[in-house]
Design a protein around this motif. Structure first.
Motif, PDB file in Angstrom:
ATOM      1  N   GLY A   1      -8.113  -3.527  26.657  1.00 26.12           N
ATOM      2  CA  GLY A   1      -7.876  -3.971  25.278  1.00 26.12           C
ATOM      3  C   GLY A   1      -7.181  -2.894  24.460  1.00 26.12           C
ATOM      4  N   VAL A   2      -7.630  -1.646  24.623  1.00 30.09           N
ATOM      5  CA  VAL A   2      -7.015  -0.527  23.885  1.00 30.09           C
ATOM      6  C   VAL A   2      -5.585  -0.310  24.362  1.00 30.09           C
ATOM      7  CG1 VAL A   2      -7.166   1.939  23.364  1.00 30.09           C
ATOM      8  CG2 VAL A   2      -9.246   0.578  23.486  1.00 30.09           C
TER       9      VAL A   2
ATOM     10  N   GLY B   1      -3.565  -2.579  25.575  1.00 27.41           N
ATOM     11  CA  GLY B   1      -2.772  -3.672  24.991  1.00 27.41           C
ATOM     12  C   GLY B   1      -2.475  -3.435  23.519  1.00 27.41           C
ATOM     13  N   GLN B   2      -3.504  -2.966  22.770  1.00 30.06           N
ATOM     14  CA  GLN B   2      -3.302  -2.676  21.346  1.00 30.06           C
ATOM     15  C   GLN B   2      -2.285  -1.558  21.159  1.00 30.06           C
ATOM     16  OE1 GLN B   2      -7.214  -1.798  19.883  1.00 30.06           O
ATOM     17  NE2 GLN B   2      -7.963  -3.876  20.260  1.00 30.06           N
ATOM     18  N   ALA B   3      -2.385  -0.529  22.009  1.00 28.82           N
ATOM     19  CA  ALA B   3      -1.447   0.599  21.918  1.00 28.82           C
ATOM     20  C   ALA B   3      -0.026   0.142  22.206  1.00 28.82           C
ATOM     21  CB  ALA B   3      -1.861   1.704  22.894  1.00 28.82           C
TER      22      ALA B   3
ATOM     23  N   GLY C   1       1.203  -2.891  21.872  1.00 28.68           N
ATOM     24  CA  GLY C   1       1.651  -3.725  20.751  1.00 28.68           C
ATOM     25  C   GLY C   1       2.040  -2.889  19.544  1.00 28.68           C
ATOM     26  N   LEU C   2       1.213  -1.896  19.223  1.00 31.75           N
ATOM     27  CA  LEU C   2       1.496  -1.033  18.080  1.00 31.75           C
ATOM     28  C   LEU C   2       2.801  -0.264  18.287  1.00 31.75           C
ATOM     29  CD1 LEU C   2       0.555   0.109  15.337  1.00 31.75           C
ATOM     30  CD2 LEU C   2      -0.685   1.875  16.610  1.00 31.75           C
TER      31      LEU C   2
ATOM     32  N   TYR D   1      -0.060   5.145  12.255  1.00 32.16           N
ATOM     33  CA  TYR D   1      -0.793   5.744  13.377  1.00 32.16           C
ATOM     34  C   TYR D   1      -2.068   6.455  12.945  1.00 32.16           C
ATOM     35  CZ  TYR D   1       3.576   5.018  16.014  1.00 32.16           C
ATOM     36  OH  TYR D   1       4.686   4.483  16.610  1.00 32.16           O
TER      37      TYR D   1
ATOM     38  N   VAL E   1      -5.264   4.340  12.633  1.00 36.14           N
ATOM     39  CA  VAL E   1      -5.603   3.806  13.959  1.00 36.14           C
ATOM     40  C   VAL E   1      -6.201   4.907  14.824  1.00 36.14           C
ATOM     41  CG1 VAL E   1      -4.632   2.810  16.077  1.00 36.14           C
ATOM     42  CG2 VAL E   1      -3.854   1.988  13.847  1.00 36.14           C
TER      43      VAL E   1
ATOM     44  N   ALA F   1     -10.067   5.301  16.324  1.00 38.67           N
ATOM     45  CA  ALA F   1     -10.128   5.078  17.775  1.00 38.67           C
ATOM     46  C   ALA F   1     -10.999   6.102  18.488  1.00 38.67           C
ATOM     47  CB  ALA F   1      -8.718   5.106  18.366  1.00 38.67           C
TER      48      ALA F   1
ATOM     49  N   TYR G   1      -3.945   5.853  23.380  1.00 39.89           N
ATOM     50  CA  TYR G   1      -2.774   5.532  22.554  1.00 39.89           C
ATOM     51  C   TYR G   1      -1.626   6.492  22.851  1.00 39.89           C
ATOM     52  CZ  TYR G   1      -4.700   1.926  19.497  1.00 39.89           C
ATOM     53  OH  TYR G   1      -5.204   0.748  19.015  1.00 39.89           O
TER      54      TYR G   1
END
Length: 198
Positions: free
Chosen positions: A4-5, A7-9, A11-12, A127, A130, A134, A142
């Motif tokens: 999940g992290v 994927g979030q990274a 996307g960001l 950033y 986030v 995190a 990230y």
């Protein structure tokens, strides 16, 4: 690693750096025919991005290397580089196309780094919160994902610049597009940040 992290990274990174692909393609077009161009562009992109990450990580821990009020003035960097590129294009306007690279030896690593820092200065503001929320483990994910995706971004910029249709267009218009894009980025950063009372 938490998927999940990751994927979030991813996307960001994509959302905050989508415009870099265009700038990278322009740099690669400018460096066409220069053997060291790919290395200089990749090195410059990594130097600039690592600087941005360092500032964001430090700010997430409470240190501030770059005062928030200074970020809008980063727009001066691409603006100055754009004016320089426009001046060079103007000087070579009457020379045959094959003899008129946008610069004499292709893009320099420090120029690419300066544009990367200026263009990504506003990313720091995204950033920092986030990274701060995190934790060290999440922040590490990230940073790793960002650095891996940066290589993908560089490859994508080179890919677009070497497609026959795009390459022909950039070969014909790149010496005009590069200064226009750099000046546009610079002016946009200055105006959006309220630099010089704009």
């Amino acid at each position: 690693m938490n998927l999940g992290v990751i994927g979030q990274a991813a996307g960001l990174f994509a959302v905050t750096n989508i415009d870099d692909i265009v700038v990278l393609a322009l740099f690669f077009a400018q460096g066409a025919g220069h053997r060291e161009a790919t290395r200089a562009i990749a090195l410059g992109q990594y130097l600039g991005f690592v600087f941005l990450l360092t500032v964001a990580v430090a700010a997430a821990f409470g240190a501030t290397f770059l005062p928030e009020q200074a970020i809008p003035y980063l727009g001066v960097l691409p603006l100055a580089l754009g004016v320089k590129a426009a001046t060079q294009a103007w000087r070579h306007r009457h020379a045959p196309d094959e003899d008129t690279p946008a610069t004499g030896s292709g893009p320099k690593a420090l120029a690419v780094a300066a544009v990367t820092v200026a263009n990504g200065g506003d990313n720091i503001g995204v950033y920092v919160p986030v990274f701060a929320t995190a934790g060290i483990g999440g922040m590490s994910v990230y940073v790793i994902v960002f650095l891996v995706l940066l290589a993908v971004w560089i490859a994508a910029g080179r890919f677009f610049a070497t497609r026959p249709i795009v390459a022909r267009a950039l070969s014909r218009w790149g010496h005009i597009l590069l200064p226009v894009v750099l000046i546009g980025i610079g002016v946009l950063i200055l105006i959006e940040g309220g630099a010089f009372g704009l």
